[in-house]
Scaffold this motif. Sequence first.
Motif, PDB file in Angstrom:
ATOM      1  N   THR A  61      32.719  38.222  37.782  1.00 45.46           N
ATOM      2  CA  THR A  61      33.635  38.356  36.889  1.00 45.46           C
ATOM      3  C   THR A  61      34.992  38.105  37.693  1.00 45.46           C
ATOM      4  N   ILE A  62      35.940  37.646  36.964  1.00 47.15           N
ATOM      5  CA  ILE A  62      37.354  37.232  37.587  1.00 47.15           C
ATOM      6  C   ILE A  62      38.406  37.695  36.820  1.00 47.15           C
ATOM      7  N   THR A 108      38.034  39.201  42.209  1.00 47.38           N
ATOM      8  CA  THR A 108      36.553  38.797  41.731  1.00 47.38           C
ATOM      9  C   THR A 108      35.627  39.731  42.123  1.00 47.38           C
ATOM     10  N   HIS A 156      30.849  40.035  42.189  1.00 41.61           N
ATOM     11  CA  HIS A 156      29.834  39.473  42.047  1.00 41.61           C
ATOM     12  C   HIS A 156      28.461  40.495  42.075  1.00 41.61           C
ATOM     13  N   THR A 170      30.064  31.810  44.001  1.00 36.55           N
ATOM     14  CA  THR A 170      31.538  32.106  43.915  1.00 36.55           C
ATOM     15  C   THR A 170      31.912  31.820  42.592  1.00 36.55           C
ATOM     16  N   SER A 214      35.499  31.255  40.336  1.00 33.44           N
ATOM     17  CA  SER A 214      36.645  30.787  40.284  1.00 33.44           C
ATOM     18  C   SER A 214      37.395  30.298  38.919  1.00 33.44           C
ATOM     19  N   ARG A 230      39.102  42.723  34.861  1.00 34.43           N
ATOM     20  CA  ARG A 230      37.629  42.166  35.043  1.00 34.43           C
ATOM     21  C   ARG A 230      36.473  43.434  34.326  1.00 34.43           C
TER      22      ARG A 230
END
Length: 123
Positions: free
Chosen positions: A49-50, A57, A59, A68, A70, A103
């Motif tokens: 999520t970002i 971020t 993970h 990753t 972005s 997020r």
Amino acid sequence: VQLQASGGGLVQTGAFLRLSCTVSGRTFGGYAMGWFRQAPGKEREFVATISGSGSLTSHAESVKGRFTISRDNAKNTLNLQMNNLKSDDTAVYYCAARVGVSRSTTQSGYDYWGQGTLVTVSS
């Protein structure tokens, strides 16, 4: 809001893929975004999520160090760079948008979903 995921395919173990998700609308930066995946016979799970700005971020442990997330707010695009792919990464990958900039790691936290793109990793 409409989301369109792309970039999936068939690759071998150890390869890389880059998934993208284009989002309609003029307020892309006002949405936090996420990636989820659903493997055959399993429930959908969180991947990454970002935040709306892209500065924060998170993970999942299973992908940390390999994937990753972005975003490019100027292009209304969300990305997921996936390196060193494993057979366990085989799944349909979904992008999702959450109203607000914070997020979320839970499916219920998202308001809009894309159609999914299939990633198959062969050993």
